[in-house]
Design a protein around this motif. Structure first.
Motif, PDB file in Angstrom:
ATOM      1  N   LEU A 130      -0.685  -2.686   6.923  1.00 38.11           N
ATOM      2  CA  LEU A 130      -0.250  -3.347   6.267  1.00 38.11           C
ATOM      3  C   LEU A 130      -1.062  -2.213   5.053  1.00 38.11           C
ATOM      4  O   LEU A 130      -0.649  -1.955   3.767  1.00 38.11           O
ATOM      5  CB  LEU A 130      -0.157  -4.536   5.955  1.00 38.11           C
ATOM      6  CG  LEU A 130       0.932  -5.885   6.328  1.00 38.11           C
ATOM      7  CD1 LEU A 130       0.808  -5.591   8.102  1.00 38.11           C
ATOM      8  CD2 LEU A 130       0.734  -6.605   5.821  1.00 38.11           C
TER       9      LEU A 130
ATOM     10  N   PRO B 114       0.460   2.073   6.260  1.00 35.43           N
ATOM     11  CA  PRO B 114       2.090   2.263   5.860  1.00 35.43           C
ATOM     12  C   PRO B 114       1.748   3.384   6.743  1.00 35.43           C
ATOM     13  O   PRO B 114       2.903   3.138   7.435  1.00 35.43           O
ATOM     14  CB  PRO B 114       2.497   2.107   4.445  1.00 35.43           C
ATOM     15  CG  PRO B 114       1.610   3.115   3.810  1.00 35.43           C
ATOM     16  CD  PRO B 114       0.263   2.276   4.307  1.00 35.43           C
TER      17      PRO B 114
ATOM     18  N   ALA C  10       0.734  -1.399   0.139  1.00 36.80           N
ATOM     19  CA  ALA C  10      -0.055  -0.101   0.187  1.00 36.80           C
ATOM     20  C   ALA C  10       1.090   1.185   0.023  1.00 36.80           C
ATOM     21  O   ALA C  10       2.155   1.295   0.132  1.00 36.80           O
ATOM     22  CB  ALA C  10      -0.738  -0.023   1.215  1.00 36.80           C
ATOM     23  N   ALA C  11       0.205   2.351  -0.127  1.00 35.73           N
ATOM     24  CA  ALA C  11       0.711   3.636  -0.200  1.00 35.73           C
ATOM     25  C   ALA C  11      -0.474   4.364  -0.298  1.00 35.73           C
ATOM     26  O   ALA C  11      -1.018   4.180  -1.202  1.00 35.73           O
ATOM     27  CB  ALA C  11       1.994   4.179  -1.570  1.00 35.73           C
ATOM     28  N   THR C  12       0.670   5.568   0.778  1.00 38.41           N
ATOM     29  CA  THR C  12      -0.639   6.975   0.712  1.00 38.41           C
ATOM     30  C   THR C  12      -0.026   8.392   0.843  1.00 38.41           C
ATOM     31  O   THR C  12       1.818   8.762   1.189  1.00 38.41           O
ATOM     32  CB  THR C  12      -1.197   6.890   2.196  1.00 38.41           C
ATOM     33  OG1 THR C  12       0.128   6.928   3.024  1.00 38.41           O
ATOM     34  CG2 THR C  12      -1.515   5.382   2.316  1.00 38.41           C
TER      35      THR C  12
ATOM     36  N   ARG D 261      -3.468   0.083  -3.291  1.00 37.07           N
ATOM     37  CA  ARG D 261      -3.178  -0.418  -2.458  1.00 37.07           C
ATOM     38  C   ARG D 261      -3.173  -2.137  -4.519  1.00 37.07           C
ATOM     39  O   ARG D 261      -3.181  -1.588  -4.810  1.00 37.07           O
ATOM     40  CB  ARG D 261      -4.552  -2.270  -1.856  1.00 37.07           C
ATOM     41  CG  ARG D 261      -4.554  -1.227  -0.658  1.00 37.07           C
ATOM     42  CD  ARG D 261      -4.884  -2.334   0.591  1.00 37.07           C
ATOM     43  NE  ARG D 261      -6.823  -1.482   0.209  1.00 37.07           N
ATOM     44  CZ  ARG D 261      -7.599  -2.067   1.124  1.00 37.07           C
ATOM     45  NH1 ARG D 261      -7.055  -3.304   1.582  1.00 37.07           N
ATOM     46  NH2 ARG D 261      -8.805  -2.401   0.211  1.00 37.07           N
TER      47      ARG D 261
ATOM     48  N   GLN E 214      -4.720   6.718  -1.760  1.00 34.42           N
ATOM     49  CA  GLN E 214      -4.014   5.825  -1.374  1.00 34.42           C
ATOM     50  C   GLN E 214      -4.180   5.284  -2.815  1.00 34.42           C
ATOM     51  O   GLN E 214      -5.214   4.705  -2.481  1.00 34.42           O
ATOM     52  CB  GLN E 214      -4.562   5.926   0.036  1.00 34.42           C
ATOM     53  CG  GLN E 214      -5.984   5.589   0.294  1.00 34.42           C
ATOM     54  CD  GLN E 214      -6.853   5.141   1.449  1.00 34.42           C
ATOM     55  OE1 GLN E 214      -6.223   6.496   2.037  1.00 34.42           O
ATOM     56  NE2 GLN E 214      -8.244   4.907   1.706  1.00 34.42           N
TER      57      GLN E 214
END
Lengths: 265, 265, 265, 265
Positions: free
Chosen positions: C80, C83, B155-157, B169, B167
């Motif tokens: 998860l 993050p 994941a990244a935000t 995934r 965000q």
């Protein structure tokens, strides 16, 4: 192809995403200033062509370190409703120089803590980096801060990349006519943008000046001052170490920036 | 007057204070990419003169949102001994366009979390702002992270000014030939610096391109992806909302930047 | 009156707002350890009742400074997918002591950069403060980082309240059986909560121990090390200054915390 | 074994490293308060044993969200010389409850941005988390801020883990006798410390009260208010959504904390 708008990038159809709104930009803030004399050669070493040191009888080693706790906004005052975009802190070092037969103020180092302030400075010719800046606020109730009165003790600190770079203290002695003399002239800045080729040449290297308009000044306070400068692998503040500390000042300042002037393209 | 050095400001006798060391700059990082199709008109609206949308059969609505967890340094590798100056995180949006009878990649929005990365981007033509970026790291031991293997969930935000902006995934399905196609062309950027007069004209508005050299690629992984974009008073990411999510990718990338090319001064 | 849930405060009907999810908590991270010998009296001075220094033949001046780049999460692995709530960095100082006829590890100073890690530490007896912690990551491509191989150069730094407190460097020489000996015993911690009356008495002062379960260890690397400690008005790290640096280590570690044991209520 | 000192951990021979200096702690700050009525059941759901809702004729759905821009320090005022350790920002939600035949104020959610404030709150029974808090400051010069006068427009925002959680706006209408009624009673807090065994039992669960002494109040201003609350996977603020906004207030407050009282061990 489309028409894009925006004072600065990113430019879009609406201009809404621009990192900066169009000027005028309004500023209200509290300034804590400390002034000292350093080795005049250390000041001269920071003055590139066409700037010259001020004359020997013009205090060529004078330096000001100014901390500012700002609110600033565009002309629609939208930032007042979202204070995370309204507030920033700043610390900057000013010396004086000569060019075109006049004395100018020159910002040689400067740190801020928000991206809009960084980009605005780069546009204006300020060599801004990010830093962590803190400055005592005066209070009117309670014991956790100084009053604006003789004996009031103010401090400010600057850090960057997890290293303390400077800390100052000012103990007020009384009211003052001004809040210092080093930052009292029109500013002269270089705006340097290297060529994308990174061949040692600049694509932009104009000489500019700027000054606030609609300046509104609160009462100035003066006091005794202490200055400590610290080293870092990527800073050279300590080269401007005080030989003689001249004094400190506190003042609220309001101003508006609506554009500067290209002195030499 | 003195000779001053430094790739960027502030320039001093030694050059040590420059916000950026001289290129080449080396990069090693992990990239999490998500690609989707949006309304092609929303892409076209972000392409100023002389850029044109890609042709209808060239997927004109394709968008990539790329998160990167970087280490980067100058050629003397000094930052390796001071990791606060070595590391930064990045999130950027890439579309494609046509100019001069070729297809180019174009970065329309980008956020980083360090000043050196911001200034480097502005030099290169990236419209960088500061943001808060976080990205799951793969692990090799323990349960608090995904493995680089089918089923691995990344994941990244992205946030800016205390608002979540995006965000994503990605759940890995297997190895891949590439880590996406949208960011696969030479970049074409505008470098815009308004005149200090703030009169609506730019002092610098060149069109540039740049590309990494000495590119070293780790194994690429592909997977299924989810994307959420959120609104902000000063962002327009949601105008690029997905119509169809194409997929996600994870890959380690090493590269070196040693200068670009002015396409049109 | 209502029934409220939540492992920690704030407690609500759902428990969802709790600063910490219920254990078990899973951890995966990379540890950079430096070990040295200091004046044994400086270690002894940090050991309150009922702890005693280790014997003279047990290396009573041994100190470890451990940096960790963690991911951690609750048992449902929800972090998860977000993050920013998964990752934190840590720096901690460990010595050894004797109690109940055994040797224990004891954490005397520790800093983390997220609130959940701070609160978790306080629960476990770690005297955690907030700090800014950075640690070089190994890379597999490109030049902007070390490889996990002989000659690989790793660094880590700690700062708090805008002052650099510690920096270490490790140059790998080869594989190792372990990643140090100082942190190799069960931990013994005091959990101190002063009475709300602030009368010099503690409402809670139990002696506890804890240990990870399901420990999963990656290959350990050893190397030569350098350590620098710096002063601060509110820290005493320099009292543990190295007389002899013993070495440095790098290792990935996975572990799970599911509760400890009260040694003495 | 050694004698260690320090109001809080880490405890050392000097006590200098303690995360908190010994009380008394002095506070000076500006408070922006917004009050509203929510569903009384939502308030009741946050009141654990032995607390009860206030009576139906005592406004059981009343909620205050208070933002504060603080300076605080120990009794030697050392933090005044290092403002990064002096200043913090806070946002907290207060409701009222009954216990022991009296009405109390109760803080159900609270966020601060420094570790000393977090630890101090945990000691006092405030369920503090870290957050990012911003609050418009009044100005006396320039246009980049409101004046303390009718029409003055103040805003404040709260975010945590990169998500905006709340934003409020207050437009002053005139002077006021008070700055709200919800936070006007003695506080009643639970101090909960789970057992290290993590077996669902608490090692400490006392009921405490605290109140400032030497309270010094500046003039209070009242105004109309707007409130927006946002969701998060780890927050429940939106459960307290306004049914009716009652008003907003601005006031400078000075106070000293020198210890509270254990109501029930």
């Amino acid at each position: 192809m489309s028409e894009v708008r925006g004072f600065l990038f990113p430019r879009t159809a609406t201009g809404r995403s621009s990192l900066l709104p169009p000027p005028p930009w309004h500023y209200s803030g509290d300034l804590l200033t400390v002034e000292w004399r350093t080795d005049p050669a250390a000041v001269a070493a920071l003055l590139p062509e066409p700037l010259e040191p001020v004359h020997d009888d013009e205090d060529p080693g004078a330096v000001a370190l100014i901390f500012a706790d700002w609110q600033s906004c565009g002309d629609d005052l939208a930032e007042l409703d979202d204070p995370v975009r309204l507030q920033y802190k700043e610390a900057f070092v000013v010396v004086r120089c000569r060019w075109d037969d006049r004395v100018w103020s020159r910002c040689v180092y400067i740190w801020v803590d928000k991206d809009f302030a960084l980009a605005r400075g780069h546009l204006q010719g300020y060599p801004k980096k990010l830093g962590s800046i803190h400055q005592t606020r005066p209070v009117t109730v309670g014991r956790a801060g100084p009053r604006l009165e003789p004996g009031g003790r103010f401090a400010a600190t600057l850090a960057a990349y997890d290293r303390r770079l400077a800390q100052v203290r000012v103990t007020l002695t009384g009211r003052s006519e001004s809040n210092g003399f080093v930052n009292g002239h029109p500013m002269v800045h270089h705006r340097w943008v290297p060529r994308i080729e990174c061949d040692g040449k600049d694509a932009l290297a104009d000489l500019v000046t700027m000054r606030g308009r609609d300046v509104e000044l609160g009462p100035a306070w003066a006091g005794t001052a202490e200055v400590e400068l610290f080293d870092s692998p990527v800073e050279e503040l300590t080269a401007l170490a005080p030989r003689e500390v001249l004094g400190g000042y506190w003042r609220s300042v309001g101003t508006t920036f609506a554009g500067g002037e290209t002195l030499r393209p």
